[in-house]
Design an enzyme around this catalytic site. Structure first.
Site, short mmCIF file in Angstrom:
data_model
loop_
_atom_site.label_atom_id
_atom_site.label_comp_id
_atom_site.label_asym_id
_atom_site.label_seq_id
_atom_site.Cartn_x
_atom_site.Cartn_y
_atom_site.Cartn_z
N CYS A 18 0.81 -1.22 0.00
CA CYS A 18 0.00 0.00 0.00
C CYS A 18 0.85 1.28 0.00
CB CYS A 18 -0.95 0.01 1.19
SG CYS A 18 -2.14 -1.32 1.13
N ASN B 164 -10.02 0.32 -0.44
CA ASN B 164 -8.55 0.37 -0.37
C ASN B 164 -7.99 -0.27 -1.65
OD1 ASN B 164 -5.84 -0.02 0.15
ND2 ASN B 164 -6.14 -0.78 2.23
N HIS C 159 -3.13 7.70 1.75
CA HIS C 159 -3.55 6.37 1.33
C HIS C 159 -4.97 6.15 1.84
CE1 HIS C 159 -3.85 2.21 0.57
NE2 HIS C 159 -3.65 1.82 1.82
O1 UT7 Z 1 -3.77 -0.57 3.34
C1 UT7 Z 1 -3.01 -1.29 4.25
C2 UT7 Z 1 -3.34 -0.89 5.58
N1 UT7 Z 1 -4.56 -1.51 6.04
C3 UT7 Z 1 -5.28 -0.86 6.89
O2 UT7 Z 1 -4.98 0.28 7.16
C4 UT7 Z 1 -6.43 -1.54 7.59
C5 UT7 Z 1 -6.32 -1.26 9.06
N2 UT7 Z 1 -7.39 -1.78 9.85
C6 UT7 Z 1 -8.67 -1.36 9.77
O3 UT7 Z 1 -9.00 -0.55 8.93
C7 UT7 Z 1 -9.65 -1.86 10.79
O4 UT7 Z 1 -8.96 -2.54 11.83
C8 UT7 Z 1 -10.74 -2.79 10.22
C9 UT7 Z 1 -11.70 -1.98 9.34
C10 UT7 Z 1 -10.10 -3.90 9.41
C11 UT7 Z 1 -11.56 -3.42 11.34
O5 UT7 Z 1 -12.08 -2.43 12.20
P1 UT7 Z 1 -11.98 -2.63 13.78
O6 UT7 Z 1 -12.71 -1.50 14.37
O7 UT7 Z 1 -10.53 -2.76 14.12
O8 UT7 Z 1 -12.78 -3.94 14.02
P2 UT7 Z 1 -12.27 -5.34 14.60
O9 UT7 Z 1 -11.36 -6.02 13.66
O10 UT7 Z 1 -11.85 -5.15 16.00
O11 UT7 Z 1 -13.63 -6.12 14.64
C12 UT7 Z 1 -14.69 -5.74 15.49
C13 UT7 Z 1 -15.79 -6.78 15.33
C14 UT7 Z 1 -15.30 -8.20 15.51
O12 UT7 Z 1 -16.29 -8.91 16.20
P3 UT7 Z 1 -16.11 -9.26 17.75
O13 UT7 Z 1 -14.84 -10.07 17.82
O14 UT7 Z 1 -16.00 -7.94 18.43
O15 UT7 Z 1 -17.34 -10.03 18.06
C15 UT7 Z 1 -15.22 -8.72 14.09
O16 UT7 Z 1 -15.40 -10.10 14.02
O17 UT7 Z 1 -16.37 -6.70 14.04
C16 UT7 Z 1 -16.36 -8.00 13.43
N3 UT7 Z 1 -16.19 -7.86 12.00
C17 UT7 Z 1 -17.23 -7.65 11.17
N4 UT7 Z 1 -18.55 -7.54 11.39
C18 UT7 Z 1 -19.33 -7.33 10.33
C19 UT7 Z 1 -15.05 -7.86 11.28
N5 UT7 Z 1 -15.32 -7.67 9.97
C20 UT7 Z 1 -16.66 -7.53 9.88
C21 UT7 Z 1 -17.54 -7.31 8.81
N6 UT7 Z 1 -18.86 -7.20 9.08
N7 UT7 Z 1 -17.12 -7.17 7.53
#
Ligand code: UT7
Length: 323
Positions: A114, A280, A250
């Site tokens: 990225c 992304n 980005h």
């Molecule tokens: O370009 C390279 C760089 N990449 C990035 O910059 C990405 C960086 N990370 C992020 O943007 C975020 O961490 C995410 C968007 C990937 C995730 O957001 P988050 O607020 O960190 O959520 P999380 O991973 O902590 O997930 C929260 C909850 C989880 O459920 P539990 O464990 O709390 O019950 C996940 O299982 O949301 C759940 N979850 C979803 N729910 C519905 C994860 N993906 C999804 C989904 N739909 N698509």
């Protein structure tokens, strides 16, 4: 007098097919509301069957040539940032060279995931400052839809396909921050984080593999490292947040974009945002945002633009450009 790498043209290409968040609701336990609120993404483009990264890159390259009023053989070098080259080799850049009808010069790929576009910009700047090339086409192009695990809701909803291209030309400047062109670059990587964002395939496995990400971990690094690198590149040339006309970040997650802008003390009105429409697109996201920002009449000649990106590696960096 000092040679500067000055932006002469910019263009982009997005595949025709638009995938709205709602499409994922039919395949996965997810919702439009979750995707929007956690990432800011509303839709993304996916390449058609048979449409490759080099196709997208060539289309963006043509648009940038048109914008610059140049022909392919006016270009000395193509630097293509991608992690989704059509084949293991040759480089997608050489394929783009051929597709553009460019029969001279040289072309190669650059892989910093990225952060690829900021690495490629910095590299193209070095080619120009060293006299190895006078005009360089810098492209970011990706087909991440091909490396997504469509059963992993934590990753597949976040990425999209697309390409953007910039043409840089050697021009003489005064050697001050009022010069047009690239004014400063800052590149970093730290391989101890290789395992928080990677694709589990490649030559060692004989498979293409799919993207794996510890989203929370990457997020934690992103805001801090992006603000640090942007501060460092601006400080190199004695500039700070008051001097910035546009942050072109980005486009991974609106919460990362806002968090970084906040740390940089730049209001969101001066941040180009395309994540809602593109998702992304990895190395393509910054040139796409630059091209859209110019098309929308936001980015104007003479303005100060700061780009910053982070991705797998981890690799991260920033570039300060007087447009
Ligand atoms: O370009 C390279 C760089 N990449 C990035 O910059 C990405 C960086 N990370 C992020 O943007 C975020 O961490 C995410 C968007 C990937 C995730 O957001 P988050 O607020 O960190 O959520 P999380 O991973 O902590 O997930 C929260 C909850 C989880 O459920 P539990 O464990 O709390 O019950 C996940 O299982 O949301 C759940 N979850 C979803 N729910 C519905 C994860 N993906 C999804 C989904 N739909 N698509």
């Amino acid at each position: 007098m000092q040679i500067r790498a000055v932006v002469r043209g910019v263009g982009h290409y997005l595949p025709e097919r638009i995938v709205e968040n709602s499409e994922f609701e039919t395949m996965l336990d997810t919702s439009d509301q979750w995707i929007r609120s956690r990432s800011g993404i509303e839709r993304r483009h996916f390449a058609a069957e048979g449409e490759t990264t080099s196709d997208l890159a060539a289309a963006a390259g043509r648009a940038a040539l048109d914008d610059a009023g140049m022909e392919a053989n006016d270009i000395d070098a193509i630097v293509l940032a991608t992690s989704t080259a059509d084949l293991t080799f040759p480089s997608a850049a050489t394929m783009v060279q051929h597709k553009l009808g460019m029969t001279r010069g040289f072309a190669y790929d650059m892989q910093a995931v990225c952060a690829g576009f900021v690495f490629a910009l910095s590299n193209a700047n070095a080619l120009i400052l060293s006299g190895q090339a006078k005009r360089v086409m810098v492209i970011g192009a990706e087909t991440f839809s091909r490396i997504l695990d469509m059963t992993d809701r934590g990753t597949c909803v976040l990425f999209g396909d697309g390409a953007g291209a910039l043409i840089l030309e050697a021009q003489e400047g005064e050697g001050t921050v009022e010069d047009r062109g690239i004014l400063a670059t800052d590149l970093n990587s730290d391989g101890k984080y290789c395992d928080i964002l990677y694709v589990d395939g490649g030559v060692s496995t004989g498979t293409t593999g799919v993207l794996k990400m510890q989203g929370k971990e990457v997020f934690r690094h992103a805001v801090e490292k992006l603000a640090d690198t942007a501060h460092r590149s601006m400080a190199q040339v004695g500039l700070d947040h008051d001097d910035v006309d546009w942050i072109v970040p980005h486009q991974a997650n609106i919460r990362i974009i806002k968090g970084t802008a906040n740390r940089l003390k730049v209001p969101m009105e001066r941040v180009i945002q395309t994540v809602q429409d593109h998702g992304n697109t990895s190395a393509a996201s910054i040139p796409l945002a630059l091209s859209v920002g110019k098309q929308e009449g936001k980015i104007q000649p003479g303005q100060l633009v700061v780009t910053e990106a982070i991705g797998g590696g981890l690799a991260w960096g920033s570039v300060v450009i007087r447009w």
